[in-house]
Write a protein that holds these residues in place. Structure first.
Motif, mmCIF file in Angstrom:
data_model
loop_
_atom_site.group_PDB
_atom_site.id
_atom_site.type_symbol
_atom_site.label_atom_id
_atom_site.label_comp_id
_atom_site.label_asym_id
_atom_site.label_seq_id
_atom_site.Cartn_x
_atom_site.Cartn_y
_atom_site.Cartn_z
ATOM 1 N N UNK A 66 10.467 117.572 1.026
ATOM 2 C CA UNK A 66 11.688 116.939 0.336
ATOM 3 C C UNK A 66 11.442 115.622 -0.105
ATOM 4 N N UNK A 67 10.595 114.595 0.332
ATOM 5 C CA UNK A 67 10.291 113.321 -0.387
ATOM 6 C C UNK A 67 9.408 113.516 -1.115
ATOM 7 N N UNK A 68 8.411 114.465 -1.390
ATOM 8 C CA UNK A 68 7.652 114.659 -2.546
ATOM 9 C C UNK A 68 8.495 115.048 -3.720
ATOM 10 N N UNK A 96 16.764 110.272 -1.897
ATOM 11 C CA UNK A 96 17.468 111.530 -1.800
ATOM 12 C C UNK A 96 16.682 112.376 -1.227
ATOM 13 N N UNK A 97 15.637 112.946 -1.471
ATOM 14 C CA UNK A 97 14.714 113.675 -0.810
ATOM 15 C C UNK A 97 14.803 113.482 0.600
ATOM 16 N N UNK A 98 14.816 112.317 1.094
ATOM 17 C CA UNK A 98 14.512 112.096 2.636
ATOM 18 C C UNK A 98 16.070 112.452 3.314
ATOM 19 N N UNK A 99 16.983 111.706 2.387
ATOM 20 C CA UNK A 99 18.448 112.430 2.892
ATOM 21 C C UNK A 99 18.798 113.847 3.025
ATOM 22 N N UNK A 100 17.946 114.626 2.071
ATOM 23 C CA UNK A 100 18.470 116.014 1.947
ATOM 24 C C UNK A 100 17.297 116.794 2.765
ATOM 25 N N UNK A 101 16.209 116.002 3.563
ATOM 26 C CA UNK A 101 15.375 116.633 4.481
ATOM 27 C C UNK A 101 16.117 117.942 5.252
ATOM 28 N N UNK A 102 15.825 119.037 5.190
ATOM 29 C CA UNK A 102 16.499 120.302 5.630
ATOM 30 C C UNK A 102 17.597 120.671 5.221
ATOM 31 N N UNK A 103 18.252 120.106 4.199
ATOM 32 C CA UNK A 103 19.455 120.639 3.723
ATOM 33 C C UNK A 103 19.176 120.987 2.441
ATOM 34 N N UNK A 104 20.195 121.813 1.869
ATOM 35 C CA UNK A 104 20.356 122.116 0.513
ATOM 36 C C UNK A 104 20.727 120.951 -0.580
ATOM 37 N N UNK A 105 20.090 120.967 -1.738
ATOM 38 C CA UNK A 105 20.584 119.837 -2.440
ATOM 39 C C UNK A 105 22.073 119.874 -2.976
ATOM 40 N N UNK A 113 18.569 114.956 -10.301
ATOM 41 C CA UNK A 113 19.353 115.935 -9.572
ATOM 42 C C UNK A 113 18.657 117.552 -9.825
ATOM 43 N N UNK A 114 18.482 117.717 -11.237
ATOM 44 C CA UNK A 114 18.071 118.641 -11.611
ATOM 45 C C UNK A 114 16.563 119.199 -11.519
ATOM 46 N N UNK A 115 15.768 117.982 -11.502
ATOM 47 C CA UNK A 115 14.391 118.753 -11.251
ATOM 48 C C UNK A 115 14.168 118.760 -9.696
ATOM 49 N N UNK A 116 14.939 117.876 -8.937
ATOM 50 C CA UNK A 116 14.943 118.245 -7.491
ATOM 51 C C UNK A 116 15.335 119.531 -6.904
ATOM 52 N N UNK A 117 16.232 119.978 -7.585
ATOM 53 C CA UNK A 117 16.848 121.557 -7.531
ATOM 54 C C UNK A 117 15.682 122.509 -7.887
ATOM 55 N N UNK A 118 15.161 122.244 -9.043
ATOM 56 C CA UNK A 118 14.240 123.130 -9.628
ATOM 57 C C UNK A 118 12.910 123.308 -9.126
ATOM 58 N N UNK A 119 12.600 122.274 -8.296
ATOM 59 C CA UNK A 119 11.364 122.331 -7.179
ATOM 60 C C UNK A 119 11.693 123.075 -5.972
ATOM 61 N N UNK A 120 12.950 123.519 -6.011
ATOM 62 C CA UNK A 120 13.133 124.563 -5.046
ATOM 63 C C UNK A 120 13.187 123.891 -3.516
ATOM 64 N N UNK A 155 24.266 119.596 -8.874
ATOM 65 C CA UNK A 155 24.047 118.578 -9.847
ATOM 66 C C UNK A 155 25.121 117.681 -10.413
ATOM 67 N N UNK A 156 26.474 118.254 -10.696
ATOM 68 C CA UNK A 156 27.589 117.253 -11.262
ATOM 69 C C UNK A 156 27.729 116.329 -10.343
ATOM 70 N N UNK A 157 27.551 116.589 -8.785
ATOM 71 C CA UNK A 157 27.892 115.508 -7.925
ATOM 72 C C UNK A 157 26.714 114.651 -7.610
ATOM 73 N N UNK A 158 25.496 115.239 -7.569
ATOM 74 C CA UNK A 158 24.104 114.233 -7.029
ATOM 75 C C UNK A 158 23.905 113.587 -8.402
ATOM 76 N N UNK A 159 24.191 114.050 -9.729
ATOM 77 C CA UNK A 159 23.576 113.435 -10.688
ATOM 78 C C UNK A 159 24.369 111.954 -10.924
#
Length: 150
Positions: free
Chosen positions: A3-5, A81-90, A143-150, A93-97
């Motif tokens: 998630x950090x990567x 953002x990645x660290x905060x979401x570790x193990x959680x779904x993103x 947000x969109x890139x993070x989500x797209x990276x799965x 996008x309209x919220x995260x962005x």
């Protein structure tokens, strides 16, 4: 992918998007780049006793350091953002962005405000828009890139 990567990559792409919007705005409106990042870098270097040289070399180093600090802010926000979401779904996008955009905007403007190089309470509408829009684009892109990276 960790998630950090994913956050680092998302932050880097978001920063690229922010720069594209900012430079497009400069091109369309014919406005100059802001000197604030260089001024922040110069003040911080002076306070930390980091020599930047003199004259034109100092100005160039401060300008480069200011730009690099912007990249650092964008990439670090993505990593956080990645660290905060570790193990959680993103987040959606309209919220995260907007949240990511606001965090990066605060990270960019906070030091300048604290160093009394700018006062957002005195900004006109055009100044606010030229700051909010690129940061919102950063956040939505990251947000969109993070989500797209799965």
């Amino acid at each position: 992918m960790h998630s950090i990567t994913k956050g680092l990559l998302a932050g880097a792409v978001g920063t690229l998007a922010l720069d594209v919007v900012t430079y497009t705005d400069m091109l369309v409106r014919g406005r100059p780049s802001s000197g604030i990042p260089a001024q922040v870098a110069d003040r911080l270097a002076r306070r930390a006793s980091v020599p930047l040289g003199d004259g034109a070399a100092r100005d160039a180093r401060a300008q480069g350091a200011g730009a690099l600090m912007g990249y650092g802010t964008g990439v670090a926000a993505g990593a956080a953002y990645g660290l905060l979401l570790r193990g959680r779904p993103p987040l959606p996008n309209p919220v995260a962005g907007p949240l990511l955009g606001a965090a990066v905007m605060a990270g960019a403007n906070g030091p300048a405000t604290a160093l009394r190089l700018t006062d957002p309470t005195t900004w006109d509408t055009a100044s606010w828009l030229s700051d909010i829009v690129p940061h919102l684009v950063y956040g939505l892109t990251a947000a969109a890139v993070y989500r797209a990276l799965g």
